[in-house]
Design a protein around this motif. Structure first.
Motif, PDB file in Angstrom:
ATOM      1  N   LEU A  96       3.606   5.430   5.888  1.00 48.03           N
ATOM      2  CA  LEU A  96       2.618   5.831   6.887  1.00 48.03           C
ATOM      3  C   LEU A  96       2.445   4.796   7.997  1.00 48.03           C
ATOM      4  CD1 LEU A  96      -0.036   7.618   4.644  1.00 48.03           C
ATOM      5  CD2 LEU A  96       1.572   8.643   6.243  1.00 48.03           C
ATOM      6  N   PRO A  97       2.310   3.506   7.686  1.00 49.72           N
ATOM      7  CA  PRO A  97       2.280   2.537   8.796  1.00 49.72           C
ATOM      8  C   PRO A  97       3.567   2.525   9.611  1.00 49.72           C
ATOM      9  CG  PRO A  97       1.474   1.541   6.769  1.00 49.72           C
ATOM     10  CD  PRO A  97       2.052   2.866   6.390  1.00 49.72           C
ATOM     11  N   LEU A  98       4.708   2.652   8.939  1.00 54.22           N
ATOM     12  CA  LEU A  98       5.976   2.684   9.663  1.00 54.22           C
ATOM     13  C   LEU A  98       6.067   3.913  10.568  1.00 54.22           C
ATOM     14  CD1 LEU A  98       8.610   1.571   7.007  1.00 54.22           C
ATOM     15  CD2 LEU A  98       8.468   0.669   9.325  1.00 54.22           C
ATOM     16  N   GLY A  99       5.788   5.064  10.008  1.00 55.75           N
ATOM     17  CA  GLY A  99       5.965   6.307  10.736  1.00 55.75           C
ATOM     18  C   GLY A  99       4.996   6.523  11.868  1.00 55.75           C
ATOM     19  N   THR A 100       3.851   5.829  11.842  1.00 53.02           N
ATOM     20  CA  THR A 100       2.852   6.031  12.894  1.00 53.02           C
ATOM     21  C   THR A 100       2.723   4.834  13.822  1.00 53.02           C
ATOM     22  OG1 THR A 100       1.147   5.408  11.270  1.00 53.02           O
ATOM     23  CG2 THR A 100       1.507   7.750  11.648  1.00 53.02           C
ATOM     24  N   GLY A 101       3.622   3.840  13.695  1.00 53.41           N
ATOM     25  CA  GLY A 101       3.724   2.830  14.738  1.00 53.41           C
ATOM     26  C   GLY A 101       2.989   1.534  14.537  1.00 53.41           C
ATOM     27  N   LEU A 102       2.843   1.087  13.281  1.00 53.16           N
ATOM     28  CA  LEU A 102       2.109  -0.148  13.026  1.00 53.16           C
ATOM     29  C   LEU A 102       3.000  -1.299  12.585  1.00 53.16           C
ATOM     30  CD1 LEU A 102      -0.076   2.236  12.590  1.00 53.16           C
ATOM     31  CD2 LEU A 102      -1.384   0.480  11.409  1.00 53.16           C
ATOM     32  N   CYS A 103       4.311  -1.107  12.555  1.00 53.01           N
ATOM     33  CA  CYS A 103       5.183  -2.099  11.932  1.00 53.01           C
ATOM     34  C   CYS A 103       6.189  -2.683  12.911  1.00 53.01           C
ATOM     35  CB  CYS A 103       5.929  -1.476  10.747  1.00 53.01           C
ATOM     36  SG  CYS A 103       4.831  -0.901   9.443  1.00 53.01           S
ATOM     37  N   GLU A 104       6.597  -3.901  12.618  1.00 52.06           N
ATOM     38  CA  GLU A 104       7.630  -4.573  13.393  1.00 52.06           C
ATOM     39  C   GLU A 104       8.996  -3.961  13.070  1.00 52.06           C
ATOM     40  OE1 GLU A 104       7.357  -8.728  12.576  1.00 52.06           O
ATOM     41  OE2 GLU A 104       5.207  -8.804  12.954  1.00 52.06           O
ATOM     42  N   PRO A 105      10.019  -4.279  13.854  1.00 51.84           N
ATOM     43  CA  PRO A 105      11.345  -3.700  13.599  1.00 51.84           C
ATOM     44  C   PRO A 105      11.845  -3.963  12.182  1.00 51.84           C
ATOM     45  CG  PRO A 105      11.302  -4.741  15.745  1.00 51.84           C
ATOM     46  CD  PRO A 105      10.001  -5.092  15.089  1.00 51.84           C
ATOM     47  N   GLY A 106      11.988  -2.877  11.401  1.00 47.05           N
ATOM     48  CA  GLY A 106      12.537  -2.967  10.062  1.00 47.05           C
ATOM     49  C   GLY A 106      11.657  -3.651   9.044  1.00 47.05           C
ATOM     50  N   TYR A 107      10.394  -3.890   9.388  1.00 45.99           N
ATOM     51  CA  TYR A 107       9.549  -4.678   8.486  1.00 45.99           C
ATOM     52  C   TYR A 107       8.087  -4.324   8.716  1.00 45.99           C
ATOM     53  CZ  TYR A 107       7.032  -8.755   6.690  1.00 45.99           C
ATOM     54  OH  TYR A 107       6.156  -9.578   6.041  1.00 45.99           O
ATOM     55  N   CYS A 108       7.330  -4.206   7.616  1.00 48.23           N
ATOM     56  CA  CYS A 108       5.895  -3.976   7.695  1.00 48.23           C
ATOM     57  C   CYS A 108       5.178  -5.199   7.122  1.00 48.23           C
ATOM     58  CB  CYS A 108       5.496  -2.738   6.899  1.00 48.23           C
ATOM     59  SG  CYS A 108       5.215  -1.283   7.918  1.00 48.23           S
ATOM     60  N   LEU A 166     -14.710  -0.147  14.140  1.00 52.43           N
ATOM     61  CA  LEU A 166     -13.828  -1.248  13.742  1.00 52.43           C
ATOM     62  C   LEU A 166     -12.442  -0.771  13.294  1.00 52.43           C
ATOM     63  CD1 LEU A 166     -16.255  -3.743  11.944  1.00 52.43           C
ATOM     64  CD2 LEU A 166     -15.062  -4.051  14.119  1.00 52.43           C
ATOM     65  N   PRO A 167     -12.328   0.264  12.438  1.00 55.49           N
ATOM     66  CA  PRO A 167     -10.977   0.722  12.060  1.00 55.49           C
ATOM     67  C   PRO A 167     -10.175   1.243  13.255  1.00 55.49           C
ATOM     68  CG  PRO A 167     -12.606   1.578  10.526  1.00 55.49           C
ATOM     69  CD  PRO A 167     -13.363   0.984  11.669  1.00 55.49           C
ATOM     70  N   ILE A 168     -10.842   1.885  14.214  1.00 52.59           N
ATOM     71  CA  ILE A 168     -10.129   2.357  15.401  1.00 52.59           C
ATOM     72  C   ILE A 168      -9.602   1.175  16.197  1.00 52.59           C
ATOM     73  CG2 ILE A 168     -10.330   3.622  17.564  1.00 52.59           C
ATOM     74  CD1 ILE A 168     -12.445   5.362  16.261  1.00 52.59           C
ATOM     75  N   ALA A 169     -10.454   0.157  16.360  1.00 55.75           N
ATOM     76  CA  ALA A 169     -10.028  -1.041  17.082  1.00 55.75           C
ATOM     77  C   ALA A 169      -8.896  -1.747  16.340  1.00 55.75           C
ATOM     78  CB  ALA A 169     -11.216  -1.987  17.271  1.00 55.75           C
ATOM     79  N   ALA A 170      -9.003  -1.820  15.015  1.00 54.42           N
ATOM     80  CA  ALA A 170      -7.953  -2.464  14.215  1.00 54.42           C
ATOM     81  C   ALA A 170      -6.638  -1.705  14.333  1.00 54.42           C
ATOM     82  CB  ALA A 170      -8.388  -2.556  12.750  1.00 54.42           C
ATOM     83  N   LEU A 171      -6.727  -0.379  14.369  1.00 56.42           N
ATOM     84  CA  LEU A 171      -5.525   0.440  14.535  1.00 56.42           C
ATOM     85  C   LEU A 171      -4.864   0.149  15.874  1.00 56.42           C
ATOM     86  CD1 LEU A 171      -3.661   2.804  13.681  1.00 56.42           C
ATOM     87  CD2 LEU A 171      -5.313   4.348  14.765  1.00 56.42           C
ATOM     88  N   ALA A 172      -5.661   0.119  16.931  1.00 56.27           N
ATOM     89  CA  ALA A 172      -5.115  -0.124  18.264  1.00 56.27           C
ATOM     90  C   ALA A 172      -4.473  -1.507  18.355  1.00 56.27           C
ATOM     91  CB  ALA A 172      -6.218   0.021  19.313  1.00 56.27           C
ATOM     92  N   VAL A 173      -5.133  -2.511  17.788  1.00 52.29           N
ATOM     93  CA  VAL A 173      -4.602  -3.879  17.839  1.00 52.29           C
ATOM     94  C   VAL A 173      -3.307  -3.979  17.042  1.00 52.29           C
ATOM     95  CG1 VAL A 173      -5.039  -6.266  17.135  1.00 52.29           C
ATOM     96  CG2 VAL A 173      -6.832  -4.953  18.283  1.00 52.29           C
ATOM     97  N   THR A 174      -3.275  -3.355  15.873  1.00 52.54           N
ATOM     98  CA  THR A 174      -2.069  -3.403  15.040  1.00 52.54           C
ATOM     99  C   THR A 174      -0.903  -2.699  15.724  1.00 52.54           C
ATOM    100  OG1 THR A 174      -3.516  -3.305  13.088  1.00 52.54           O
ATOM    101  CG2 THR A 174      -1.177  -2.995  12.717  1.00 52.54           C
ATOM    102  N   MET A 175      -1.172  -1.554  16.326  1.00 51.63           N
ATOM    103  CA  MET A 175      -0.113  -0.837  17.040  1.00 51.63           C
ATOM    104  C   MET A 175       0.355  -1.622  18.267  1.00 51.63           C
ATOM    105  SD  MET A 175      -1.564   3.093  16.750  1.00 51.63           S
ATOM    106  CE  MET A 175      -0.121   3.896  17.444  1.00 51.63           C
ATOM    107  N   LEU A 176      -0.576  -2.302  18.945  1.00 49.87           N
ATOM    108  CA  LEU A 176      -0.197  -3.109  20.095  1.00 49.87           C
ATOM    109  C   LEU A 176       0.680  -4.283  19.664  1.00 49.87           C
ATOM    110  CD1 LEU A 176      -0.413  -3.822  23.091  1.00 49.87           C
ATOM    111  CD2 LEU A 176      -2.557  -5.028  22.563  1.00 49.87           C
ATOM    112  N   ALA A 177       0.324  -4.911  18.554  1.00 46.29           N
ATOM    113  CA  ALA A 177       1.130  -6.036  18.056  1.00 46.29           C
ATOM    114  C   ALA A 177       2.537  -5.570  17.698  1.00 46.29           C
ATOM    115  CB  ALA A 177       0.445  -6.664  16.840  1.00 46.29           C
ATOM    116  N   ALA A 178       2.640  -4.399  17.068  1.00 47.30           N
ATOM    117  CA  ALA A 178       3.965  -3.861  16.720  1.00 47.30           C
ATOM    118  C   ALA A 178       4.759  -3.520  17.967  1.00 47.30           C
ATOM    119  CB  ALA A 178       3.805  -2.634  15.833  1.00 47.30           C
ATOM    120  N   THR A 179       4.076  -3.052  19.000  1.00 44.55           N
ATOM    121  CA  THR A 179       4.743  -2.733  20.257  1.00 44.55           C
ATOM    122  C   THR A 179       5.302  -3.994  20.911  1.00 44.55           C
ATOM    123  OG1 THR A 179       3.301  -0.820  20.607  1.00 44.55           O
ATOM    124  CG2 THR A 179       4.416  -1.713  22.541  1.00 44.55           C
ATOM    125  N   VAL A 180       4.474  -5.029  20.973  1.00 44.63           N
ATOM    126  CA  VAL A 180       4.905  -6.282  21.587  1.00 44.63           C
ATOM    127  C   VAL A 180       6.064  -6.900  20.821  1.00 44.63           C
ATOM    128  CG1 VAL A 180       4.186  -8.640  22.155  1.00 44.63           C
ATOM    129  CG2 VAL A 180       2.651  -6.710  22.629  1.00 44.63           C
TER     130      VAL A 180
END
Length: 506
Positions: A264-276, A380-394
């Motif tokens: 779920l984190p991988l498929g929805t955009g929370l993980c780094e390349p090839g790694y969660c 807070l969970p919404i903000a945490a989701l956005a931050v985690t997805m942003l970190a994975a994007t960067v």
């Protein structure tokens, strides 16, 4: 009744700005060769090339009897115009992604609120490695599925609420349903849900049902043709279920870990390349809880003692469908062998789950907007989701040099084959098809396995019993086998590959 689109307003403009950033991010990635192409994408490219040349009208992905070729038909005009390239395949997928953002904004604005629609677009604008691979690589079944499902739900909502009653809207709904059924059975829970939305709205008369049926027939024509060619025993549903139910000895716990905790984190955009990273895995169980809560809220709304007007009822039914389809998609993936055997790469099977992201956020969004003591804990969970997805994007930026080098290697290989006049070679699956596609079939490559036996040749016409050379990634099992068979031969090094003369017969 004509369909009137709402004026953009400040919410629409903000969503457009966020969406533009998401599109620009993906355009930049495409320009720098990220993510890299592969042989599955090249297979779709070869189908596009054959369509452009008038040589073939493939119904299914070459070498199998399921997964339609929508991407090939979309790319064929570009391939005909500019020749085979990765860019020609990805311009349609970029446009599909932009369409997905627009459809999701319109859907969420009507079914939920304009504020949640903006939040949804903002989150979907972010793009981790796995997410952009799902959205950009024209490897079949993924870039087009999410926008088609979003479009089906939106059109169904408009019909169910009588926002439009045009005949072509009913026919279009049926045609889109049929196209999705031809293209891939991955979004089957959403197809069932779309039937529920339209079927419970009491808008299907004999005339409108006939229009839906006529559109459906048009949409599934490729499916009917493909089944007739392959034989009905190899119909896509049977093949899909067969592939989805076999292949691993892993227990249910391994499937849950790979499919939900990691998938779920991988498929929805929370993980780094090839790694969660461990800290990003919180999203898996939270998402399941949120989807369940959203489903219960929708059921509660539908069971309210006061009668609901048609619009409110359709909203509640659509929310129920989005939550239930998301949960069923996760359940289907968890029971599949891929969830345990290859969770990182197979997280692509959860790509359509992004359609259910807004309904998962809805319980938290309601609390945050309502104010009071629960507002901050809900936000807070919404903000945490956005931050985690942003970190994975960067984090994806760190792979650009590696992927650029990989693209340069492919160019060197193609140049070397061209300079040596090699028109018939052998190689592994993940080498062959991109050689054939990017060389415009000037060099055709037959697939061998690691023992030099005939491998998975999706297009049998590229197989050569006696090739002019064999190409193997340096250090690969195929490289080792070739070295064993030809101990006196010194292969030529081309980029990251060894180029061998034809081996002696085994």
């Amino acid at each position: 009744m004509p369909l009137r689109l709402p004026r953009p307003g400040r919410y629409g403009l903000l969503a457009a700005a966020l969406g533009a950033l998401g599109v620009l991010w993906r355009i930049w990635l495409t320009v720098v060769g990220t993510p890299p192409t592969n042989s599955d994408e090249a297979t779709m490219g070869l189908a596009a090339l054959h369509i452009a040349q008038g040589r073939d009208l493939p119904v299914f992905f070459y070498g199998q009897h399921y997964m339609g070729t929508v991407e090939a038909y979309l790319a064929a005009p570009l391939v005909a115009l500019a020749g085979p390239s990765v860019t020609a395949l990805r311009i349609p997928t970029l446009l599909l992604y932009a369409l997905f953002l627009l459809l999701m904004y319109l859907l969420v604005r009507r079914v939920f609120t304009a504020g949640l629609a903006v939040l949804t677009v903002g989150l979907l604008a972010l793009g981790s490695d796995r997410t952009v691979k799902n959205q950009l690589i024209a490897g079949g079944g993924y870039p087009e599925t999410a926008p088609m499902v979003a479009g089906l739900l939106l059109l169904g909502y408009l019909l169910a609420t009588r926002a439009t009653t045009r005949w072509y809207a009913f026919a279009g709904w049926g045609a889109l349903f049929g196209l999705i059924a031809w293209n891939h059975w991955l979004p089957a829970p959403y197809l069932l849900g779309a039937l529920v939305v339209l079927g419970t709205a009491r808008v299907l008369t004999r005339r409108t049902a006939g229009l839906v049926g006529a559109g459906l027939l048009v949409g599934v024509v490729p499916l009917i043709v493909g089944n007739a060619q392959a034989g009905w025993a190899e119909n896509p549903i049977a093949v899909f279920l067969r592939l989805n139910g076999a292949g691993t000895d892993a227990g249910i716990w391994e499937r849950i870990v790979g499919g939900a905790w990691l998938g779920l984190p991988l498929g929805t955009g929370l993980c780094e390349p090839g790694y969660c990273a461990g800290w990003s895995l919180w999203w898996g169980p939270v998402l399941l809880v949120l989807l369940t809560a959203a489903l219960l809220l929708a059921v509660r709304r539908l069971r309210t003692p006061a009668p609901l007007d048609p619009v409110d009822r359709t909203r509640a039914v659509t929310r129920l469908v989005m939550a239930a389809a998301g949960l069923l998609s996760v359940l289907s993936y968890v029971r599949s062998p891929a969830a345990a055997d290859s969770p990182v790469e197979s997280a692509r099977y959860l790509s359509v789950l992004l359609v259910s992201l807004p309904v998962a956020l809805w319980p938290l969004y309601r609390l945050a907007r309502a104010g009071g003591r629960a507002a901050i804990p809900a936000a807070l969970p919404i903000a945490a989701l956005a931050v985690t997805m942003l970190a994975a994007t960067v984090s994806l930026v760190g792979t650009v040099d590696e992927y650029r080098a990989e693209r340069a290697e492919r160019s060197q290989v193609l140049a070397a084959l061209r300079e040596r006049g090699l028109s018939q070679v052998h190689g592994g699956y993940w080498t062959c098809n991109w050689i054939t596609y990017l060389s415009a079939e000037r060099t055709t490559c037959g697939v061998v396995d690691d023992r030099l036996d005939r491998g998975l040749n999706r297009y049998p016409g590229y197989w050569h019993p006696r090739p002019q050379a064999v190409l193997a990634p340096i250090g690969s099992p195929l490289d080792a086998e070739l070295a064993r068979r030809m101990p006196d031969s010194t292969p030529e090094t081309v980029a990251g590959y060894h180029l061998y003369p034809p081996p002696p017969a085994a």
